[in-house]
Design a protein around this motif. Structure first.
Motif, PDB file in Angstrom:
ATOM      1  N   ALA A  88       0.810  -1.230   0.000  1.00 38.71           N
ATOM      2  CA  ALA A  88       0.000   0.000   0.000  1.00 38.71           C
ATOM      3  C   ALA A  88       0.840   1.274   0.000  1.00 38.71           C
ATOM      4  O   ALA A  88       0.295   2.375  -0.092  1.00 38.71           O
ATOM      5  CB  ALA A  88      -0.949  -0.002   1.196  1.00 38.71           C
ATOM      6  N   ARG A 126       2.969   1.468  10.170  1.00 40.16           N
ATOM      7  CA  ARG A 126       2.725   2.908  10.241  1.00 40.16           C
ATOM      8  C   ARG A 126       2.506   3.356  11.685  1.00 40.16           C
ATOM      9  O   ARG A 126       2.741   4.505  12.022  1.00 40.16           O
ATOM     10  CB  ARG A 126       1.517   3.272   9.364  1.00 40.16           C
ATOM     11  CG  ARG A 126       1.791   3.045   7.871  1.00 40.16           C
ATOM     12  CD  ARG A 126       0.521   2.920   7.062  1.00 40.16           C
ATOM     13  NE  ARG A 126       0.799   2.575   5.669  1.00 40.16           N
ATOM     14  CZ  ARG A 126       0.961   1.321   5.230  1.00 40.16           C
ATOM     15  NH1 ARG A 126       0.875   0.299   6.067  1.00 40.16           N
ATOM     16  NH2 ARG A 126       1.213   1.093   3.943  1.00 40.16           N
ATOM     17  N   GLU A 155      -7.531   2.526   9.669  1.00 38.81           N
ATOM     18  CA  GLU A 155      -7.534   3.995   9.718  1.00 38.81           C
ATOM     19  C   GLU A 155      -6.130   4.596   9.645  1.00 38.81           C
ATOM     20  O   GLU A 155      -5.978   5.812   9.508  1.00 38.81           O
ATOM     21  CB  GLU A 155      -8.273   4.502  10.975  1.00 38.81           C
ATOM     22  CG  GLU A 155      -7.693   4.038  12.291  1.00 38.81           C
ATOM     23  CD  GLU A 155      -8.306   2.719  12.798  1.00 38.81           C
ATOM     24  OE1 GLU A 155      -8.725   1.905  11.929  1.00 38.81           O
ATOM     25  OE2 GLU A 155      -8.342   2.504  14.011  1.00 38.81           O
ATOM     26  N   ASP A 156      -5.094   3.759   9.742  1.00 40.08           N
ATOM     27  CA  ASP A 156      -3.721   4.277   9.658  1.00 40.08           C
ATOM     28  C   ASP A 156      -3.122   4.145   8.259  1.00 40.08           C
ATOM     29  O   ASP A 156      -2.007   4.621   8.006  1.00 40.08           O
ATOM     30  CB  ASP A 156      -2.808   3.516  10.641  1.00 40.08           C
ATOM     31  CG  ASP A 156      -3.079   3.885  12.096  1.00 40.08           C
ATOM     32  OD1 ASP A 156      -3.504   5.032  12.339  1.00 40.08           O
ATOM     33  OD2 ASP A 156      -2.852   3.036  12.975  1.00 40.08           O
ATOM     34  N   MET A 157      -3.867   3.508   7.335  1.00 41.66           N
ATOM     35  CA  MET A 157      -3.265   3.156   6.049  1.00 41.66           C
ATOM     36  C   MET A 157      -2.888   4.381   5.216  1.00 41.66           C
ATOM     37  O   MET A 157      -2.046   4.271   4.315  1.00 41.66           O
ATOM     38  CB  MET A 157      -4.195   2.242   5.251  1.00 41.66           C
ATOM     39  CG  MET A 157      -4.368   0.858   5.863  1.00 41.66           C
ATOM     40  SD  MET A 157      -2.791  -0.034   6.089  1.00 41.66           S
ATOM     41  CE  MET A 157      -2.396  -0.444   4.387  1.00 41.66           C
ATOM     42  N   ASP A 158      -3.507   5.507   5.504  1.00 47.75           N
ATOM     43  CA  ASP A 158      -3.183   6.690   4.696  1.00 47.75           C
ATOM     44  C   ASP A 158      -2.090   7.553   5.319  1.00 47.75           C
ATOM     45  O   ASP A 158      -1.708   8.584   4.741  1.00 47.75           O
ATOM     46  CB  ASP A 158      -4.442   7.530   4.457  1.00 47.75           C
ATOM     47  CG  ASP A 158      -5.384   6.828   3.491  1.00 47.75           C
ATOM     48  OD1 ASP A 158      -4.873   6.026   2.667  1.00 47.75           O
ATOM     49  OD2 ASP A 158      -6.605   7.039   3.583  1.00 47.75           O
ATOM     50  N   ALA A 199       1.496   8.947   6.160  1.00 50.05           N
ATOM     51  CA  ALA A 199       2.584   9.043   5.182  1.00 50.05           C
ATOM     52  C   ALA A 199       3.843   8.276   5.614  1.00 50.05           C
ATOM     53  O   ALA A 199       4.842   8.289   4.907  1.00 50.05           O
ATOM     54  CB  ALA A 199       2.923  10.514   4.948  1.00 50.05           C
TER      55      ALA A 199
END
Lengths: 223, 223
Positions: free
Chosen positions: A208, B102, B183-186, B188
């Motif tokens: 991802a 992340r 919810e952490d996948m975005d 950076a």
């Protein structure tokens, strides 16, 4: 938060259980040797006693000054029983070389190990908990703690951190060549050292992670 | 000498202490998985209880069928006390990858480990002792036992070998990617795996080995 610091020049005092019964020359008690070994790895083997019997589990650790931190789920067996402190033996071992001698009994390993005995206690101070959680991430990957989302209150509540002070500590180091008996030196068997190294490979991004994303600075030497 | 062999298809039975409190999906009890992990390493961390407190020491081991052997000087602490058997926990851990998530709490390690609980007993049968001593050399360097001087009677008398049957055994394996919260996948932060490998280097002959001596066949792939 009060992190006790001893003079880095002082040795750890040798005790009955940190004094080996053999190869006394391999034992070291100086902080520089102990710290260097602890800082060169990030997984230890922690032993504790459960129902009178030994248990040894691998776990991540971090060193901050004269303290080691380990962590786990508050539901895990050793950490659950550690509220009042848990007697542990925490061992770190680095393998450097296989030693092949002409005689079977002199086969050996060049290694560096540290054994820490003590009573691990649960970290409850919030500032120390933050420091320990950051250290646990940074010990394996220096620089990483500042580049991830820190644990939120719910996650912190689920994480148990134990502290083990470096007080009863010894290092053992074998760093020599082949130690054959003089009468075996003419045997035709090959003898020597076989180096062992841990190699850190090229980081593999999670699928991802957007294509073309550069490695962060603290990983760039691996890219 | 009677080396008990169980059907290799049968699993080791899970017991209270070989059943993890968390990540049940990582636990394995089949012989193939356990044997493969034990055969991929040669140094274990052996825990025992001394005066009610845990001790964890690194030591070489070998697997022969459903038995593990470890050895040491007859004068060493654990082996001295093992005449009537010594309760041990013997753990082998292979590190495969660092897992950088992340979020701090999902940082992890891909690893394969085996934990063996049991009562180690001193090997006294001479034929089994020979087999165990050969296995201890061959486990680290296959082929080597036949290419060195075997222990003589005096050396054998000074060497204590312990046997630990593979009965209460489990493996734990994490071999997955990053396990971040949805919810952490975005976020950076870079995420991914960092491979860890043990590399065996080029053998370095002992200075007394005559120049031009070829590496023995079982080491030639390292030359």
């Amino acid at each position: 938060m009060d992190i006790a610091q001893t003079s880095p020049a002082a040795d750890y005092p040798a005790t009955a259980r940190t004094t080996p019964t053999r190869h006394l020359e391999r034992a070291h008690y100086d902080r520089a040797t102990v710290h260097a070994i602890l800082d060169a790895d990030f997984v230890c083997h922690m032993g504790f006693v459960a129902d009178g019997l030994p248990v040894v589990l691998p776990t991540l650790y971090a060193r901050v000054g004269e303290r080691l931190y380990i962590h786990g789920s508050t539901g895990s067996r050793p950490l659950r029983s550690a509220t009042d402190g848990l007697d542990v033996c925490l061992t770190v071992t680095l393998l450097d070389e296989l030693v092949l001698a002409r005689s079977a009994v002199h086969h050996s390993v060049n290694y560096r190990s540290v054994v820490v005995h003590g009573r691990a206690t649960r970290v409850t101070d919030e500032a120390e908990l933050t420091l320990a959680l950051d250290a646990l991430v940074d010990h394996a990957v220096p620089g990483r703690a500042a580049d991830c989302r820190p644990a939120d209150a719910k996650e912190r509540a689920k994480t148990a951190v134990l502290r083990l002070d470096l007080a009863e500590v010894s290092a053992k180091v074998r760093a020599q060549g082949v130690g054959d008996e003089p009468e075996d030196m003419d045997l035709a068997h090959w003898a020597g050292l076989i180096p062992l190294d841990r190699v850190i490979g090229t980081p593999v991004p999670d699928p991802a992670v957007p294509e073309g994303t550069a490695l962060p600075g603290y990983l760039r030497h691996l890219g």
